[in-house]
Structure formats: C-alpha cells, structure tokens
Design a protein around this motif. Structure first.
Motif, PDB file in Angstrom:
ATOM      1  N   GLU A 185      16.933 -20.108 -12.485  1.00 35.05           N
ATOM      2  CA  GLU A 185      15.664 -19.392 -12.629  1.00 35.05           C
ATOM      3  C   GLU A 185      15.868 -17.902 -12.902  1.00 35.05           C
ATOM      4  N   VAL A 186      17.122 -17.456 -12.894  1.00 28.36           N
ATOM      5  CA  VAL A 186      17.406 -16.029 -13.042  1.00 28.36           C
ATOM      6  C   VAL A 186      16.826 -15.472 -14.334  1.00 28.36           C
ATOM      7  N   LEU A 187      16.972 -16.216 -15.424  1.00 30.14           N
ATOM      8  CA  LEU A 187      16.483 -15.737 -16.713  1.00 30.14           C
ATOM      9  C   LEU A 187      14.970 -15.569 -16.726  1.00 30.14           C
ATOM     10  N   ASN A 188      14.283 -16.305 -15.865  1.00 27.70           N
ATOM     11  CA  ASN A 188      12.826 -16.178 -15.796  1.00 27.70           C
ATOM     12  C   ASN A 188      12.394 -14.944 -15.012  1.00 27.70           C
ATOM     13  N   HIS A 189      13.334 -14.345 -14.295  1.00 31.10           N
ATOM     14  CA  HIS A 189      13.020 -13.151 -13.498  1.00 31.10           C
ATOM     15  C   HIS A 189      14.072 -12.075 -13.768  1.00 31.10           C
ATOM     16  N   SER A 190      14.437 -11.905 -15.020  1.00 29.79           N
ATOM     17  CA  SER A 190      15.581 -11.057 -15.360  1.00 29.79           C
ATOM     18  C   SER A 190      15.399  -9.604 -14.916  1.00 29.79           C
ATOM     19  N   LYS A 191      14.202  -9.056 -15.075  1.00 26.02           N
ATOM     20  CA  LYS A 191      13.990  -7.659 -14.700  1.00 26.02           C
ATOM     21  C   LYS A 191      14.107  -7.469 -13.191  1.00 26.02           C
ATOM     22  N   GLY A 192      13.450  -8.341 -12.446  1.00 25.26           N
ATOM     23  CA  GLY A 192      13.518  -8.241 -10.987  1.00 25.26           C
ATOM     24  C   GLY A 192      14.921  -8.459 -10.467  1.00 25.26           C
ATOM     25  N   ILE A 193      15.613  -9.438 -11.033  1.00 27.69           N
ATOM     26  CA  ILE A 193      16.993  -9.710 -10.626  1.00 27.69           C
ATOM     27  C   ILE A 193      17.885  -8.525 -10.966  1.00 27.69           C
ATOM     28  N   GLY A 194      17.656  -7.924 -12.133  1.00 27.48           N
ATOM     29  CA  GLY A 194      18.451  -6.761 -12.537  1.00 27.48           C
ATOM     30  C   GLY A 194      18.301  -5.608 -11.559  1.00 27.48           C
ATOM     31  N   VAL A 195      17.065  -5.347 -11.142  1.00 24.59           N
ATOM     32  CA  VAL A 195      16.824  -4.280 -10.163  1.00 24.59           C
ATOM     33  C   VAL A 195      17.512  -4.609  -8.842  1.00 24.59           C
ATOM     34  N   THR A 196      17.389  -5.860  -8.417  1.00 25.61           N
ATOM     35  CA  THR A 196      18.002  -6.284  -7.156  1.00 25.61           C
ATOM     36  C   THR A 196      19.517  -6.107  -7.186  1.00 25.61           C
ATOM     37  N   LEU A 197      20.147  -6.544  -8.260  1.00 25.80           N
ATOM     38  CA  LEU A 197      21.602  -6.434  -8.362  1.00 25.80           C
ATOM     39  C   LEU A 197      22.047  -4.971  -8.410  1.00 25.80           C
ATOM     40  N   PHE A 198      21.296  -4.152  -9.123  1.00 25.61           N
ATOM     41  CA  PHE A 198      21.648  -2.732  -9.222  1.00 25.61           C
ATOM     42  C   PHE A 198      21.560  -2.059  -7.853  1.00 25.61           C
ATOM     43  N   ILE A 199      20.492  -2.343  -7.118  1.00 23.38           N
ATOM     44  CA  ILE A 199      20.321  -1.740  -5.793  1.00 23.38           C
ATOM     45  C   ILE A 199      21.385  -2.256  -4.825  1.00 23.38           C
ATOM     46  N   ASN A 200      21.599  -3.580  -4.823  1.00 22.89           N
ATOM     47  CA  ASN A 200      22.508  -4.186  -3.849  1.00 22.89           C
ATOM     48  C   ASN A 200      23.971  -3.839  -4.078  1.00 22.89           C
ATOM     49  N   TRP A 201      24.372  -3.721  -5.348  1.00 24.23           N
ATOM     50  CA  TRP A 201      25.801  -3.601  -5.627  1.00 24.23           C
ATOM     51  C   TRP A 201      26.227  -2.235  -6.152  1.00 24.23           C
ATOM     52  N   ILE A 202      25.272  -1.370  -6.473  1.00 27.62           N
ATOM     53  CA  ILE A 202      25.618  -0.024  -6.937  1.00 27.62           C
ATOM     54  C   ILE A 202      25.033   1.041  -6.006  1.00 27.62           C
ATOM     55  N   VAL A 203      23.723   1.031  -5.850  1.00 26.64           N
ATOM     56  CA  VAL A 203      23.067   2.089  -5.079  1.00 26.64           C
ATOM     57  C   VAL A 203      23.404   1.994  -3.590  1.00 26.64           C
ATOM     58  N   LYS A 204      23.180   0.834  -3.002  1.00 35.59           N
ATOM     59  CA  LYS A 204      23.295   0.701  -1.542  1.00 35.59           C
ATOM     60  C   LYS A 204      24.706   0.962  -1.018  1.00 35.59           C
ATOM     61  N   PRO A 205      25.734   0.285  -1.523  1.00 37.59           N
ATOM     62  CA  PRO A 205      27.064   0.513  -0.944  1.00 37.59           C
ATOM     63  C   PRO A 205      27.592   1.927  -1.145  1.00 37.59           C
ATOM     64  N   PHE A 206      27.397   2.488  -2.342  1.00 41.08           N
ATOM     65  CA  PHE A 206      27.934   3.820  -2.600  1.00 41.08           C
ATOM     66  C   PHE A 206      27.135   4.905  -1.881  1.00 41.08           C
ATOM     67  N   SER A 207      25.823   4.724  -1.788  1.00 43.32           N
ATOM     68  CA  SER A 207      25.022   5.711  -1.056  1.00 43.32           C
ATOM     69  C   SER A 207      25.331   5.660   0.435  1.00 43.32           C
ATOM     70  N   MET A 208      25.568   4.457   0.970  1.00 43.56           N
ATOM     71  CA  MET A 208      25.913   4.350   2.386  1.00 43.56           C
ATOM     72  C   MET A 208      27.277   4.972   2.664  1.00 43.56           C
ATOM     73  N   ALA A 209      28.219   4.772   1.763  1.00 39.61           N
ATOM     74  CA  ALA A 209      29.531   5.402   1.927  1.00 39.61           C
ATOM     75  C   ALA A 209      29.399   6.923   1.915  1.00 39.61           C
ATOM     76  N   LEU A 210      28.524   7.428   1.049  1.00 42.03           N
ATOM     77  CA  LEU A 210      28.291   8.869   0.990  1.00 42.03           C
ATOM     78  C   LEU A 210      27.649   9.369   2.283  1.00 42.03           C
ATOM     79  N   LEU A 211      26.653   8.634   2.781  1.00 41.00           N
ATOM     80  CA  LEU A 211      25.990   9.035   4.025  1.00 41.00           C
ATOM     81  C   LEU A 211      26.951   8.959   5.212  1.00 41.00           C
ATOM     82  N   ALA A 212      27.802   7.937   5.225  1.00 44.05           N
ATOM     83  CA  ALA A 212      28.791   7.821   6.297  1.00 44.05           C
ATOM     84  C   ALA A 212      29.743   9.009   6.274  1.00 44.05           C
ATOM     85  N   TRP A 213      30.197   9.362   5.076  1.00 41.40           N
ATOM     86  CA  TRP A 213      31.088  10.522   4.937  1.00 41.40           C
ATOM     87  C   TRP A 213      30.390  11.802   5.396  1.00 41.40           C
ATOM     88  N   LEU A 214      29.119  11.951   5.023  1.00 41.74           N
ATOM     89  CA  LEU A 214      28.383  13.175   5.347  1.00 41.74           C
ATOM     90  C   LEU A 214      28.093  13.288   6.843  1.00 41.74           C
TER      91      LEU A 214
END
Length: 233
Positions: free
Chosen positions: A87-116
């Motif tokens: 069903e991923v292709l039927n929700h490509s935009k939503g899935i794209g946002v989810t993957l970007f947040i989960n695998w790019i924004v969240k881990p790297f931002s948390m690492a930055l906040l932990a460092w800070l």
C-alpha cells in the motif's frame, strides 16, 4: 416543525464517533510512575538480587530486559501485516514524510540535542563516567522508530488504518537493516565506541526476535479465523 425518522437517522450518521481509550491507557502516566517507584524500592531492598539479574548479559545486552520488552511490544507487533507494504505507493507522500522524519530528522537532531545538553549544558550536574551512557541512550531511543504507540495515536485521531499499517510495516522492515549502522554512525560522531557485536545482539534481541515471534503468532491466530485473532487483540 416535524422531524422525520429518516432525517434523524441521517443526522446520526453524520455524527463523528470520537475514539476513546480505556482506564488503563488513560492512567498510563501513573502506572509508569508507580513502576518507577516500585523498581527503585525493590532495588534498594534487594540489591544483591537485582545486581545478579543485571549481570545476565550477552555482549553487554541484558537478557531479562529483552524478555520484558518482548512482553511489552509483541502484542502491538501482532497488528503489523508486512503485506501492507504494497500500500506504500498509494500513500507515497505521507510515507515519504514519515521516512524522512524517522530516519533523518529524528536521529540526527536527537544526537545534536544530546551533545548540546548532556555533553555541555548539564555536564556539570551529571557524573562524568555516566555522560557517554546518557548520550548513547538518547541516540538508541532516537534511532528506533516508534511502532506500538503509532497504532494508539492513529486510533485516537481516527487515522487511515491502511496508511498506519503500511508506514509501520515499512519502518519496521527498514529498522531491521538500518538501525545498527545508523546508531554506529551517530555514536561515532559523538566519540562513543560501542562494539559491533553489542549493536548486532541488540538488533537481534530487541527487533528481529520479537518481530519473528509476533509474525508466527499472527499466522497461527489467523489460521483459526479472524474472530480468534481479534479476540486476542
């Protein structure tokens, strides 16, 4: 003015039924606080016993903790149908946002906040020998996409079930392969060394094993009929 039965029925059909949660879920905060208090108390009263439990490790991964996590997440993992990834292709935009947040924004931002915050702002308030452990813990949490609670939030807000199922399925599938390398990268950027065998054992015990168990149980329950499966959930 006369109101007909059909008008009443139509009006009723238009009403939105608000999702609700049970008493247990509603008071989850208090359950968590209670468990923390009980855990600390038991640790103070029976220190030798819990030190022995803490020593049951494989590659520094605690086995009793792994088993307790299985008991916590397997019921939610039963809901995951990996065939829903089609069903991923039927929700490509939503899935794209989810993957970007989960695998790019969240881990790297948390690492930055932990460092800070941990490495700098609050470093003076923490034991020096534990600072790396706090940072590593935050990175481990950030690198693992939430699975169980996604179903809860989606149900409460009346989300699209197929979208929820497909995005959880694809995130869990990615997590099987991406979690260890991502954690190793972020820990390396934070100058923290964690043995690869510890990362792989963590992935095996905390991700692979519960996913496999839940999928086997799911197939067994579904083989008995949808009603049997629904009753367990």
């Amino acid at each position: 003015m006369t109101v007909t039965t059909s008008e009443i029925t139509a009006s009723t059909d238009l009403q939105t039924v608000k999702p609700t949660i049970g008493n247990f879920e509603r008071n989850l905060t208090w359950w968590v606080l209670g468990c923390i208090v009980v855990g600390i108390t038991l640790g103070k009263v029976f220190p030798s016993f819990f030190q022995a439990v803490g020593g049951l490790k494989i590659a520094e991964v605690n086995l009793p903790v792994a088993i307790l996590i299985w008991l916590m997440i397997i019921p939610m993992l039963l809901k995951i149908d990996f065939s829903a990834m089609k069903e991923v292709l039927n929700h490509s935009k939503g899935i794209g946002v989810t993957l970007f947040i989960n695998w790019i924004v969240k881990p790297f931002s948390m690492a930055l906040l932990a460092w800070l915050f941990i490495r700098h702002l609050f470093a003076g308030l923490l034991p020096v020998e534990q600072i790396d452990s706090y940072i590593a813990g935050l990175i481990l949490l950030a690198a693992a996409p939430c699975t169980a609670m996604v179903f809860v939030w989606s149900g409460l807000c009346g989300g699209e079930p197929k979208f929820t199922l497909s995005q959880v399925a694809i995130n869990d599938a990615i997590m099987l392969f991406a979690f260890a390398p991502l954690v190793a990268l972020l820990l390396g950027l934070s100058s923290i060394t964690v043995p690869w065998n510890t990362l792989f054992i963590s992935v095996l015990l905390f991700i692979v094993v519960p996913v496999v168990i839940s999928q086997v149980l799911r197939k067994l329950l579904l083989s008995r009929g949808q009603s049997a499966f629904d009753n367990v959930l």
